[in-house]
Scaffold this motif. Structure first.
Motif, PDB file in Angstrom:
ATOM      1  N   VAL A   1       0.830  -1.201   0.000  1.00 53.84           N
ATOM      2  CA  VAL A   1       0.000   0.000   0.000  1.00 53.84           C
ATOM      3  C   VAL A   1       0.869   1.257   0.000  1.00 53.84           C
ATOM      4  N   ASN A   2       1.947   1.235   0.781  1.00 52.01           N
ATOM      5  CA  ASN A   2       2.861   2.384   0.807  1.00 52.01           C
ATOM      6  C   ASN A   2       3.453   2.649  -0.573  1.00 52.01           C
ATOM      7  N   ASN A   3       3.750   1.579  -1.296  1.00 49.15           N
ATOM      8  CA  ASN A   3       4.318   1.729  -2.645  1.00 49.15           C
ATOM      9  C   ASN A   3       3.333   2.382  -3.609  1.00 49.15           C
ATOM     10  N   HIS A   4       2.051   2.338  -3.274  1.00 46.87           N
ATOM     11  CA  HIS A   4       1.029   2.973  -4.102  1.00 46.87           C
ATOM     12  C   HIS A   4       0.607   4.331  -3.536  1.00 46.87           C
ATOM     13  N   GLY A   5       1.386   4.839  -2.590  1.00 45.11           N
ATOM     14  CA  GLY A   5       1.117   6.163  -2.038  1.00 45.11           C
ATOM     15  C   GLY A   5      -0.097   6.227  -1.145  1.00 45.11           C
ATOM     16  N   GLN A   6      -0.477   5.098  -0.552  1.00 41.04           N
ATOM     17  CA  GLN A   6      -1.654   5.051   0.304  1.00 41.04           C
ATOM     18  C   GLN A   6      -1.253   4.505   1.680  1.00 41.04           C
ATOM     19  N   ARG A   7      -2.224   4.422   2.586  1.00 39.29           N
ATOM     20  CA  ARG A   7      -1.973   3.817   3.890  1.00 39.29           C
ATOM     21  C   ARG A   7      -3.190   3.009   4.314  1.00 39.29           C
ATOM     22  N   ILE A   8      -2.957   2.018   5.145  1.00 43.76           N
ATOM     23  CA  ILE A   8      -4.031   1.152   5.623  1.00 43.76           C
ATOM     24  C   ILE A   8      -4.706   1.798   6.829  1.00 43.76           C
ATOM     25  N   ALA A   9      -6.025   1.910   6.783  1.00 50.09           N
ATOM     26  CA  ALA A   9      -6.768   2.559   7.867  1.00 50.09           C
ATOM     27  C   ALA A   9      -7.017   1.607   9.029  1.00 50.09           C
ATOM     28  N   ALA A  10      -7.205   0.317   8.730  1.00 50.40           N
ATOM     29  CA  ALA A  10      -7.524  -0.639   9.802  1.00 50.40           C
ATOM     30  C   ALA A  10      -7.192  -2.052   9.362  1.00 50.40           C
ATOM     31  N   PHE A  11      -6.799  -2.876  10.348  1.00 47.23           N
ATOM     32  CA  PHE A  11      -6.552  -4.293  10.117  1.00 47.23           C
ATOM     33  C   PHE A  11      -7.634  -5.102  10.826  1.00 47.23           C
ATOM     34  N   TYR A  12      -8.093  -6.157  10.172  1.00 46.01           N
ATOM     35  CA  TYR A  12      -9.088  -7.073  10.737  1.00 46.01           C
ATOM     36  C   TYR A  12      -8.478  -8.472  10.660  1.00 46.01           C
ATOM     37  N   THR A  13      -8.164  -9.039  11.818  1.00 46.69           N
ATOM     38  CA  THR A  13      -7.390 -10.276  11.874  1.00 46.69           C
ATOM     39  C   THR A  13      -8.151 -11.358  12.619  1.00 46.69           C
ATOM     40  N   GLU A  14      -8.202 -12.557  12.030  1.00 45.88           N
ATOM     41  CA  GLU A  14      -8.865 -13.653  12.726  1.00 45.88           C
ATOM     42  C   GLU A  14      -8.328 -15.007  12.269  1.00 45.88           C
ATOM     43  N   ASN A  15      -8.480 -15.984  13.132  1.00 46.41           N
ATOM     44  CA  ASN A  15      -8.115 -17.369  12.838  1.00 46.41           C
ATOM     45  C   ASN A  15      -9.391 -18.175  12.694  1.00 46.41           C
TER      46      ASN A  15
ATOM     47  N   LEU B   1     -18.769 -18.950   6.001  1.00 42.95           N
ATOM     48  CA  LEU B   1     -19.307 -17.675   5.526  1.00 42.95           C
ATOM     49  C   LEU B   1     -19.384 -16.657   6.657  1.00 42.95           C
ATOM     50  N   GLU B   2     -19.770 -17.110   7.848  1.00 45.61           N
ATOM     51  CA  GLU B   2     -19.895 -16.221   8.996  1.00 45.61           C
ATOM     52  C   GLU B   2     -18.557 -16.127   9.723  1.00 45.61           C
ATOM     53  N   ARG B   3     -17.931 -14.939   9.652  1.00 48.58           N
ATOM     54  CA  ARG B   3     -16.648 -14.700  10.314  1.00 48.58           C
ATOM     55  C   ARG B   3     -16.719 -13.357  11.041  1.00 48.58           C
ATOM     56  N   PRO B   4     -16.487 -13.347  12.353  1.00 46.40           N
ATOM     57  CA  PRO B   4     -16.673 -12.118  13.145  1.00 46.40           C
ATOM     58  C   PRO B   4     -15.910 -10.907  12.619  1.00 46.40           C
ATOM     59  N   GLU B   5     -14.628 -11.067  12.337  1.00 46.99           N
ATOM     60  CA  GLU B   5     -13.836  -9.912  11.910  1.00 46.99           C
ATOM     61  C   GLU B   5     -14.185  -9.463  10.501  1.00 46.99           C
ATOM     62  N   LEU B   6     -14.469 -10.408   9.625  1.00 42.83           N
ATOM     63  CA  LEU B   6     -14.900 -10.030   8.283  1.00 42.83           C
ATOM     64  C   LEU B   6     -16.237  -9.307   8.348  1.00 42.83           C
ATOM     65  N   ASN B   7     -17.134  -9.789   9.198  1.00 43.03           N
ATOM     66  CA  ASN B   7     -18.428  -9.111   9.377  1.00 43.03           C
ATOM     67  C   ASN B   7     -18.233  -7.701   9.937  1.00 43.03           C
ATOM     68  N   ARG B   8     -17.278  -7.558  10.855  1.00 41.50           N
ATOM     69  CA  ARG B   8     -16.999  -6.233  11.424  1.00 41.50           C
ATOM     70  C   ARG B   8     -16.458  -5.293  10.348  1.00 41.50           C
ATOM     71  N   LEU B   9     -15.599  -5.818   9.495  1.00 35.61           N
ATOM     72  CA  LEU B   9     -15.069  -5.016   8.390  1.00 35.61           C
ATOM     73  C   LEU B   9     -16.205  -4.542   7.490  1.00 35.61           C
ATOM     74  N   LEU B  10     -17.100  -5.455   7.151  1.00 31.77           N
ATOM     75  CA  LEU B  10     -18.218  -5.099   6.273  1.00 31.77           C
ATOM     76  C   LEU B  10     -19.129  -4.074   6.930  1.00 31.77           C
ATOM     77  N   ALA B  11     -19.284  -4.169   8.252  1.00 28.12           N
ATOM     78  CA  ALA B  11     -20.129  -3.215   8.972  1.00 28.12           C
ATOM     79  C   ALA B  11     -19.474  -1.836   9.057  1.00 28.12           C
ATOM     80  N   ASP B  12     -18.151  -1.798   9.127  1.00 27.14           N
ATOM     81  CA  ASP B  12     -17.426  -0.535   9.266  1.00 27.14           C
ATOM     82  C   ASP B  12     -17.318   0.239   7.962  1.00 27.14           C
ATOM     83  N   THR B  13     -17.449  -0.440   6.855  1.00 28.36           N
ATOM     84  CA  THR B  13     -17.069   0.131   5.569  1.00 28.36           C
ATOM     85  C   THR B  13     -18.029   1.202   5.066  1.00 28.36           C
ATOM     86  N   GLN B  14     -17.481   2.057   4.209  1.00 26.27           N
ATOM     87  CA  GLN B  14     -18.226   3.082   3.502  1.00 26.27           C
ATOM     88  C   GLN B  14     -18.046   2.849   2.004  1.00 26.27           C
ATOM     89  N   PRO B  15     -18.959   3.354   1.172  1.00 25.81           N
ATOM     90  CA  PRO B  15     -18.807   3.187  -0.274  1.00 25.81           C
ATOM     91  C   PRO B  15     -17.437   3.656  -0.766  1.00 25.81           C
TER      92      PRO B  15
END
Length: 208
Positions: free
Chosen positions: A27-41, A47-61
């Motif tokens: 991401v740095n090489n593309h002149g951008q930065r990561i706003a948040a990490f969502y990590t899970e095992n 299909l149902e994954r807590p962190e992925l669901n949290r990412l989808l809930a947090d997102t904006q268009p």
């Protein structure tokens, strides 16, 4: 535009945060930065994954869902993948994966408007490649699963099957760091486990 990185590993013994540095550098090489990490095992076949669901809930268009490889996002069957992809599209997220170069165009802050035909062609190719990689990830899972079952059956027949063994050395580090007074977060960062994994490892000793 916010870039949301999704990091996943299948089991507690694997380090889900392993790809964090490579994603940050990309991401740095593309002149951008990561706003948040969502990590899970958790298995990519679920299909149902807590962190992925949290990412989808947090997102904006127009936010970015960043993964190292498509198989970190999905090893789902075809029906579940279509459901997840539809949910991703409905939220306005755009998938960027290091193993799908056509997806990298989403990292550009200015979308090319001077050639809408070429943009449409690239979008179509990108969607096709992501679907192809998703299908390959599922096929790889099914192949490895079948081979694993064959190996287990052979080991059982030979009386040698003992089941998957925990990483005792890594577990010992959890206990040692905790005894040194490190916080749960510090232990998690030092061992590559999540905080919930650290708690489960510590709880096993108490129960024993």
């Amino acid at each position: 535009m916010f870039i949301r990185a999704y990091l996943r590993a299948s089991t507690d013994e694997q380090n889900a945060a392993r790809a964090k540095d490579s994603l940050t550098q990309f991401v740095n090489n593309h002149g951008q930065r990561i706003a948040a990490f969502y990590t899970e095992n958790i298995s990519g076949t679920q299909l149902e994954r807590p962190e992925l669901n949290r990412l989808l809930a947090d997102t904006q268009p127009n936010d970015i869902l960043l993964v190292e490889q498509i198989d970190r996002l999905t090893r789902l069957n075809d029906q579940d993948w279509k459901s997840l992809k539809r949910h991703i599209e409905d939220t306005g997220l755009r998938i960027v994966s290091l193993d799908v170069p056509t997806s990298w165009q989403a990292l550009q802050t200015q979308t090319a408007q001077h050639d809408p035909i070429m943009s449409a062609v690239l979008d179509a190719i990108n969607n096709m490649l992501i679907d192809l990689m998703a299908a390959m990830a599922r096929k790889d899972y099914e192949t490895r699963r079948a081979r694993q079952q064959q190996g287990i059956a052979a080991a059982k027949q030979a009386g040698k099957y003992k089941g998957r063994q925990p990483d005792s050395e890594r577990h010992q580090k959890v206990h040692r760091y905790r005894e040194m007074g490190m916080s749960l977060k510090e232990v998690a960062d030092a061992t590559g486990y999540s905080r919930s994994q650290v708690c489960r490892i510590l709880a096993k000793e108490i129960q024993a």
